[in-house]
Design a protein around this motif. Structure first.
Motif, PDB file in Angstrom:
ATOM      1  N   VAL A 114      57.223  27.447 -10.929  1.00 22.81           N
ATOM      2  CA  VAL A 114      56.609  28.899 -11.205  1.00 22.81           C
ATOM      3  C   VAL A 114      55.211  29.077 -11.499  1.00 22.81           C
ATOM      4  CG1 VAL A 114      56.978  31.077 -12.558  1.00 22.81           C
ATOM      5  CG2 VAL A 114      59.004  29.691 -11.912  1.00 22.81           C
ATOM      6  N   VAL A 115      54.791  27.963 -12.214  1.00 24.18           N
ATOM      7  CA  VAL A 115      53.301  28.033 -12.652  1.00 24.18           C
ATOM      8  C   VAL A 115      52.483  27.804 -11.484  1.00 24.18           C
ATOM      9  CG1 VAL A 115      51.723  26.822 -14.181  1.00 24.18           C
ATOM     10  CG2 VAL A 115      53.733  27.620 -15.123  1.00 24.18           C
ATOM     11  N   LEU A 116      52.778  26.751 -10.886  1.00 29.75           N
ATOM     12  CA  LEU A 116      52.008  26.313  -9.537  1.00 29.75           C
ATOM     13  C   LEU A 116      52.019  27.699  -8.638  1.00 29.75           C
ATOM     14  CD1 LEU A 116      52.980  22.712  -9.268  1.00 29.75           C
ATOM     15  CD2 LEU A 116      50.767  23.426  -9.949  1.00 29.75           C
ATOM     16  N   GLY A 122      47.190  32.550  -6.827  1.00 30.07           N
ATOM     17  CA  GLY A 122      45.730  33.219  -7.389  1.00 30.07           C
ATOM     18  C   GLY A 122      44.432  32.469  -6.455  1.00 30.07           C
ATOM     19  N   ILE A 123      44.530  31.207  -5.982  1.00 32.24           N
ATOM     20  CA  ILE A 123      43.723  30.343  -5.538  1.00 32.24           C
ATOM     21  C   ILE A 123      43.532  30.891  -4.056  1.00 32.24           C
ATOM     22  CG2 ILE A 123      42.783  28.061  -4.604  1.00 32.24           C
ATOM     23  CD1 ILE A 123      44.550  26.822  -7.116  1.00 32.24           C
ATOM     24  N   ILE A 185      51.449  35.937 -14.259  1.00 37.92           N
ATOM     25  CA  ILE A 185      50.826  34.639 -14.054  1.00 37.92           C
ATOM     26  C   ILE A 185      49.698  34.660 -12.920  1.00 37.92           C
ATOM     27  CG2 ILE A 185      50.920  32.198 -13.025  1.00 37.92           C
ATOM     28  CD1 ILE A 185      53.967  32.245 -14.463  1.00 37.92           C
ATOM     29  N   VAL A 186      50.015  35.782 -11.734  1.00 37.54           N
ATOM     30  CA  VAL A 186      49.131  35.859 -10.830  1.00 37.54           C
ATOM     31  C   VAL A 186      47.931  36.764 -11.541  1.00 37.54           C
ATOM     32  CG1 VAL A 186      48.765  36.914  -8.693  1.00 37.54           C
ATOM     33  CG2 VAL A 186      50.779  35.434  -8.999  1.00 37.54           C
ATOM     34  N   PRO A 191      42.062  36.245 -11.727  1.00 35.00           N
ATOM     35  CA  PRO A 191      40.511  36.402 -11.993  1.00 35.00           C
ATOM     36  C   PRO A 191      39.793  35.178 -12.404  1.00 35.00           C
ATOM     37  CG  PRO A 191      42.017  37.869 -13.452  1.00 35.00           C
ATOM     38  CD  PRO A 191      43.047  36.988 -12.417  1.00 35.00           C
ATOM     39  N   GLN A 192      40.834  34.225 -12.893  1.00 37.49           N
ATOM     40  CA  GLN A 192      40.072  32.835 -12.997  1.00 37.49           C
ATOM     41  C   GLN A 192      39.687  32.114 -11.750  1.00 37.49           C
ATOM     42  OE1 GLN A 192      43.477  30.686 -15.061  1.00 37.49           O
ATOM     43  NE2 GLN A 192      42.410  30.809 -17.049  1.00 37.49           N
ATOM     44  N   CYS A 193      40.561  32.293 -10.949  1.00 40.66           N
ATOM     45  CA  CYS A 193      40.016  31.679  -9.492  1.00 40.66           C
ATOM     46  C   CYS A 193      38.828  32.343  -8.662  1.00 40.66           C
ATOM     47  CB  CYS A 193      41.331  31.686  -8.670  1.00 40.66           C
ATOM     48  SG  CYS A 193      42.837  30.579  -9.305  1.00 40.66           S
ATOM     49  N   LYS A 194      39.042  33.721  -9.113  1.00 45.72           N
ATOM     50  CA  LYS A 194      37.633  34.473  -8.560  1.00 45.72           C
ATOM     51  C   LYS A 194      36.397  34.056  -9.132  1.00 45.72           C
ATOM     52  CE  LYS A 194      39.871  38.626  -6.565  1.00 45.72           C
ATOM     53  NZ  LYS A 194      40.078  40.125  -6.606  1.00 45.72           N
TER      54      LYS A 194
END
Length: 211
Positions: A114-116, A122-123, A185-186, A191-194
């Motif tokens: 689920v985390v992945l 997101g990535i 989670i998304v 935002p982290q991936c962006k």
């Protein structure tokens, strides 16, 4: 510009790999339950054969075709590659992952999966190279009806969940957890991936100017 596209495509493909790995983990830990679309794909696999990844591709192709006819526009290359690569990667990881026979192992696979899935989405979404087939249909319905994205997405997932359950797909508490937990989670990962992608693009630009 060329380096920017290479970086964006790298994010896109890497995100799909992470997403597929997460999906494969949850399917291997299916005793806990899997995501609504995967319940449907698994049910098709049980009833008609082929592989789970193959059904992901087939259903994705049908959804893309329908969206293209409805909008009278060809899908973006990113949407097509999303459909194709995700199914191929799912089958690869299903072949690669060892089977598990314990509830503890299934729970571990599920949590990690689920985390992945959340970070994979997101990535690949941060690359901004086109949404997948299921998101394309969601956006089409929202545009045509004016309904909220949340209601349309939830409605689609409930529908495919019912279809998948009727076909014999594995439904469990994990299915409910994915439905409610994946969004947050998304919301955290995107935002982290962006930010990471923006930082890497700016870093490359600075190196180019310094040279």
């Amino acid at each position: 510009m060329r380096k920017e596209w290479i970086l964006r495509w790298s994010f896109f493909v890497f995100g799909l790999i992470i997403l597929a790995f997460g999906i494969a983990l949850t399917i291997e830990g299916k005793v806990v339950g899997i995501g609504p679309w995967d319940v449907f794909h698994y049910g098709m696999f049980l009833k008609l054969g082929l592989t789970i990844g193959s059904w992901s591709i087939i259903i994705g192709f049908l959804l893309l075709t329908f969206a293209s006819i409805a909008t009278k526009k060809l899908p973006k290359i990113g949407a097509f590659l999303n459909m194709l690569l995700l199914g191929l990667f799912i089958d690869f990881f299903m072949w690669l992952l060892p089977s598990i026979n314990s509830l503890i192992g299934a729970i571990f696979y599920f949590i990690l999966g689920v985390v992945l899935i959340g970070y994979g989405i997101g990535i690949y979404v941060s690359a901004d190279l086109g949404s997948g087939p299921r998101d394309s249909i969601m956006i089409l319905i929202v545009d045509k009806t004016g309904w909220s994205i949340q209601w349309v997405r939830n409605g689609m997932e409930v529908l495919v969940l019912i279809l998948g359950w009727a076909l014999g797909g594995p439904v469990g508490i994990g299915t409910v957890i994915i439905a409610f937990l994946l969004g947050p989670i998304v919301g955290f990962s995107l935002p982290q991936c962006k930010t990471l992608l923006k930082y890497m693009l700016e870093k490359k630009e600075h190196k180019k100017l310094a040279a």
